[in-house]
Design a protein around this motif. Structure first.
Motif, PDB file in Angstrom:
ATOM      1  N   LYS A 113       0.853  -1.003  -0.121  1.00 31.94           N
ATOM      2  CA  LYS A 113      -0.060  -0.535   0.148  1.00 31.94           C
ATOM      3  C   LYS A 113       0.630   1.377   0.224  1.00 31.94           C
ATOM      4  CE  LYS A 113      -3.770   2.300   2.624  1.00 31.94           C
ATOM      5  NZ  LYS A 113      -4.634   1.639   3.886  1.00 31.94           N
ATOM      6  N   VAL A 114       0.444   2.247  -1.165  1.00 30.50           N
ATOM      7  CA  VAL A 114       1.420   3.224  -1.337  1.00 30.50           C
ATOM      8  C   VAL A 114       1.015   4.332  -1.226  1.00 30.50           C
ATOM      9  CG1 VAL A 114       3.852   4.263  -2.500  1.00 30.50           C
ATOM     10  CG2 VAL A 114       3.517   1.992  -2.008  1.00 30.50           C
ATOM     11  N   MET A 115       0.646   5.108  -0.538  1.00 32.24           N
ATOM     12  CA  MET A 115      -0.788   6.681  -0.122  1.00 32.24           C
ATOM     13  C   MET A 115       0.491   7.529  -1.236  1.00 32.24           C
ATOM     14  SD  MET A 115      -3.039   5.431   1.158  1.00 32.24           S
ATOM     15  CE  MET A 115      -4.185   6.915   1.218  1.00 32.24           C
ATOM     16  N   ALA A 116      -0.259   8.829  -1.555  1.00 30.19           N
ATOM     17  CA  ALA A 116       0.361   9.593  -2.587  1.00 30.19           C
ATOM     18  C   ALA A 116       1.379  10.247  -2.057  1.00 30.19           C
ATOM     19  CB  ALA A 116      -0.929  10.614  -3.290  1.00 30.19           C
ATOM     20  N   ASP A 117       0.736  10.659  -0.970  1.00 29.76           N
ATOM     21  CA  ASP A 117       2.478  11.753   0.241  1.00 29.76           C
ATOM     22  C   ASP A 117       3.281  10.507   0.095  1.00 29.76           C
ATOM     23  OD1 ASP A 117       1.027   9.928   1.975  1.00 29.76           O
ATOM     24  OD2 ASP A 117       1.037  10.858   3.707  1.00 29.76           O
ATOM     25  N   ALA A 118       3.185   9.226   0.612  1.00 28.93           N
ATOM     26  CA  ALA A 118       4.100   8.741   0.408  1.00 28.93           C
ATOM     27  C   ALA A 118       4.944   8.048  -1.021  1.00 28.93           C
ATOM     28  CB  ALA A 118       4.171   7.544   0.685  1.00 28.93           C
ATOM     29  N   ILE A 123       9.335  10.252  -4.487  1.00 28.42           N
ATOM     30  CA  ILE A 123      10.039  11.012  -5.316  1.00 28.42           C
ATOM     31  C   ILE A 123      11.029  12.087  -5.139  1.00 28.42           C
ATOM     32  CG2 ILE A 123       9.088  12.573  -6.977  1.00 28.42           C
ATOM     33  CD1 ILE A 123       6.601  10.903  -7.770  1.00 28.42           C
ATOM     34  N   GLU A 124      10.881  13.111  -4.143  1.00 25.77           N
ATOM     35  CA  GLU A 124      11.704  14.235  -3.904  1.00 25.77           C
ATOM     36  C   GLU A 124      12.755  13.215  -3.530  1.00 25.77           C
ATOM     37  OE1 GLU A 124       9.095  16.135  -0.838  1.00 25.77           O
ATOM     38  OE2 GLU A 124       7.113  16.932  -2.728  1.00 25.77           O
ATOM     39  N   ASP A 125      13.083  12.101  -2.430  1.00 26.79           N
ATOM     40  CA  ASP A 125      13.940  12.316  -2.027  1.00 26.79           C
ATOM     41  C   ASP A 125      15.029  11.045  -3.349  1.00 26.79           C
ATOM     42  OD1 ASP A 125      13.177  12.281   0.337  1.00 26.79           O
ATOM     43  OD2 ASP A 125      12.572  10.702   0.857  1.00 26.79           O
ATOM     44  N   GLU A 126      14.494  10.919  -4.181  1.00 28.24           N
ATOM     45  CA  GLU A 126      15.396  10.404  -5.388  1.00 28.24           C
ATOM     46  C   GLU A 126      15.441  11.470  -7.108  1.00 28.24           C
ATOM     47  OE1 GLU A 126      13.941   6.349  -6.489  1.00 28.24           O
ATOM     48  OE2 GLU A 126      13.511   6.167  -4.048  1.00 28.24           O
ATOM     49  N   GLY A 127      15.333  12.881  -6.167  1.00 25.64           N
ATOM     50  CA  GLY A 127      15.484  13.617  -7.512  1.00 25.64           C
ATOM     51  C   GLY A 127      14.326  14.141  -7.931  1.00 25.64           C
ATOM     52  N   ALA A 142       7.627   6.828 -11.274  1.00 29.66           N
ATOM     53  CA  ALA A 142       6.598   8.038 -10.554  1.00 29.66           C
ATOM     54  C   ALA A 142       7.719   8.955 -11.096  1.00 29.66           C
ATOM     55  CB  ALA A 142       5.958   7.426  -9.402  1.00 29.66           C
ATOM     56  N   LYS A 143       6.611  10.146 -10.897  1.00 33.65           N
ATOM     57  CA  LYS A 143       7.044  11.853 -10.930  1.00 33.65           C
ATOM     58  C   LYS A 143       6.346  12.490 -10.686  1.00 33.65           C
ATOM     59  CE  LYS A 143       6.670  11.553 -16.348  1.00 33.65           C
ATOM     60  NZ  LYS A 143       8.259  11.542 -17.063  1.00 33.65           N
ATOM     61  N   TYR A 144       6.700  13.743 -10.770  1.00 29.58           N
ATOM     62  CA  TYR A 144       5.537  14.997 -10.029  1.00 29.58           C
ATOM     63  C   TYR A 144       5.793  16.065 -10.602  1.00 29.58           C
ATOM     64  CZ  TYR A 144       2.526  16.946  -6.286  1.00 29.58           C
ATOM     65  OH  TYR A 144       1.275  17.750  -6.109  1.00 29.58           O
ATOM     66  N   ALA A 145       4.563  16.702 -11.149  1.00 32.43           N
ATOM     67  CA  ALA A 145       5.471  17.310 -12.139  1.00 32.43           C
ATOM     68  C   ALA A 145       3.415  18.491 -12.621  1.00 32.43           C
ATOM     69  CB  ALA A 145       5.628  17.432 -13.800  1.00 32.43           C
ATOM     70  N   ASP A 146       3.657  19.953 -12.170  1.00 37.48           N
ATOM     71  CA  ASP A 146       2.491  20.665 -12.463  1.00 37.48           C
ATOM     72  C   ASP A 146       2.011  20.623 -11.911  1.00 37.48           C
ATOM     73  OD1 ASP A 146       3.991  22.128 -14.551  1.00 37.48           O
ATOM     74  OD2 ASP A 146       3.143  20.562 -16.129  1.00 37.48           O
ATOM     75  N   GLY A 147       1.321  20.176 -10.267  1.00 42.38           N
ATOM     76  CA  GLY A 147       1.099  19.675  -8.973  1.00 42.38           C
ATOM     77  C   GLY A 147       0.403  18.057  -9.014  1.00 42.38           C
ATOM     78  N   MET A 148       1.100  17.769 -10.016  1.00 41.86           N
ATOM     79  CA  MET A 148       0.159  16.149 -10.549  1.00 41.86           C
ATOM     80  C   MET A 148       0.868  15.541  -9.939  1.00 41.86           C
ATOM     81  SD  MET A 148      -2.748  17.040 -11.340  1.00 41.86           S
ATOM     82  CE  MET A 148      -3.779  16.089 -11.250  1.00 41.86           C
ATOM     83  N   MET A 149       0.481  14.466  -9.689  1.00 39.74           N
ATOM     84  CA  MET A 149       1.548  12.548  -9.559  1.00 39.74           C
ATOM     85  C   MET A 149       1.156  11.966 -11.070  1.00 39.74           C
ATOM     86  SD  MET A 149       3.027  11.230  -7.685  1.00 39.74           S
ATOM     87  CE  MET A 149       2.013  11.126  -5.704  1.00 39.74           C
ATOM     88  N   MET A 150       2.452  12.011 -11.418  1.00 32.93           N
ATOM     89  CA  MET A 150       2.756  10.609 -12.964  1.00 32.93           C
ATOM     90  C   MET A 150       3.055   9.547 -12.609  1.00 32.93           C
ATOM     91  SD  MET A 150       3.006  13.964 -15.844  1.00 32.93           S
ATOM     92  CE  MET A 150       2.575  15.588 -14.788  1.00 32.93           C
ATOM     93  N   ILE A 151       2.662   8.505 -13.910  1.00 33.76           N
ATOM     94  CA  ILE A 151       3.720   6.901 -14.315  1.00 33.76           C
ATOM     95  C   ILE A 151       3.876   7.988 -15.499  1.00 33.76           C
ATOM     96  CG2 ILE A 151       3.528   4.895 -13.386  1.00 33.76           C
ATOM     97  CD1 ILE A 151       3.256   6.264 -10.867  1.00 33.76           C
TER      98      ILE A 151
END
Length: 184
Positions: A113-118, A123-127, A142-151
């Motif tokens: 189980k992986v919640m979005a904040d985790a 993502i942040e920890d791995e640059g 997984a990445k985060y761009a323009d305020g959206m989580m993306m895979i």
């Protein structure tokens, strides 16, 4: 009179609990998602996931996704399946293509189980990008761009998480707008 007061207090508490629940688990496909139900029990109620449910049934994954888990499911909508080349879904649902369908579907599942904040923290920890492996053995990012989580899938396609953190009794669903595909 005392019993009436106790009942009124109980009813008010129940209403507050229901309101708190509604604020924590979003509606999906016009249906309330219950954290006490498993992934399959909730998915069958979503009008936006009828194709996914049919695919899970055709692949014989109902029992697996109803089991204890925990699982994280990146759940493509009907529109995501409709965006595949014409005839793809119909072909995948044929019994002779069960192995391919199973591979695609299990590549939407992570065995924890992986919640979005985790996930955002990873993502942040791995640059800015977090690689992960699915139950189906697919390597996605997984990445985060323009305020959206993306895979990003194995073919370079990118799915956006449109509804995150839909809690289930056996994990969590993140609704996505693209079907993830394994590397060719």
């Amino acid at each position: 009179m005392k019993n009436a007061t106790i009942f009124t207090t109980f009813a008010a508490s129940a209403m507050l609990a229901t309101t708190a629940f509604a604020e924590t688990n979003p509606m999906v496909g016009g249906a309330e998602m219950f954290p006490t139900k498993n992934i399959v029990e909730n998915a069958v109620n979503s009008a936006d996931h009828t194709t996914l449910v049919a695919a899970v049934q055709a692949a014989g994954l109902v029992e697996t996704l109803s089991s204890e888990g925990p699982f994280t499911v990146f759940a493509p909508t009907n529109d995501a399946f409709a965006a595949l080349p014409e005839g793809t879904v119909e072909t995948l649902l044929k019994p002779e293509n069960k192995e391919t369908l199973t591979k695609i579907l299990t590549c939407h599942v992570v065995g924890k189980k992986v919640m979005a904040d985790a996930l955002q923290g990873m993502i942040e920890d791995e640059g800015g990008m977090h690689p992960f492996t699915t139950v189906g053995g697919c390597e996605y990012t997984a990445k985060y761009a323009d305020g959206m989580m993306m895979i990003e899938d194995g073919q370079g396609n990118t799915a956006t998480v449109t509804i995150a953190d839909v809690e289930q009794s056996n994990g969590v669903i993140h609704v996505i707008d693209t079907v993830l595909l394994p590397a060719s």
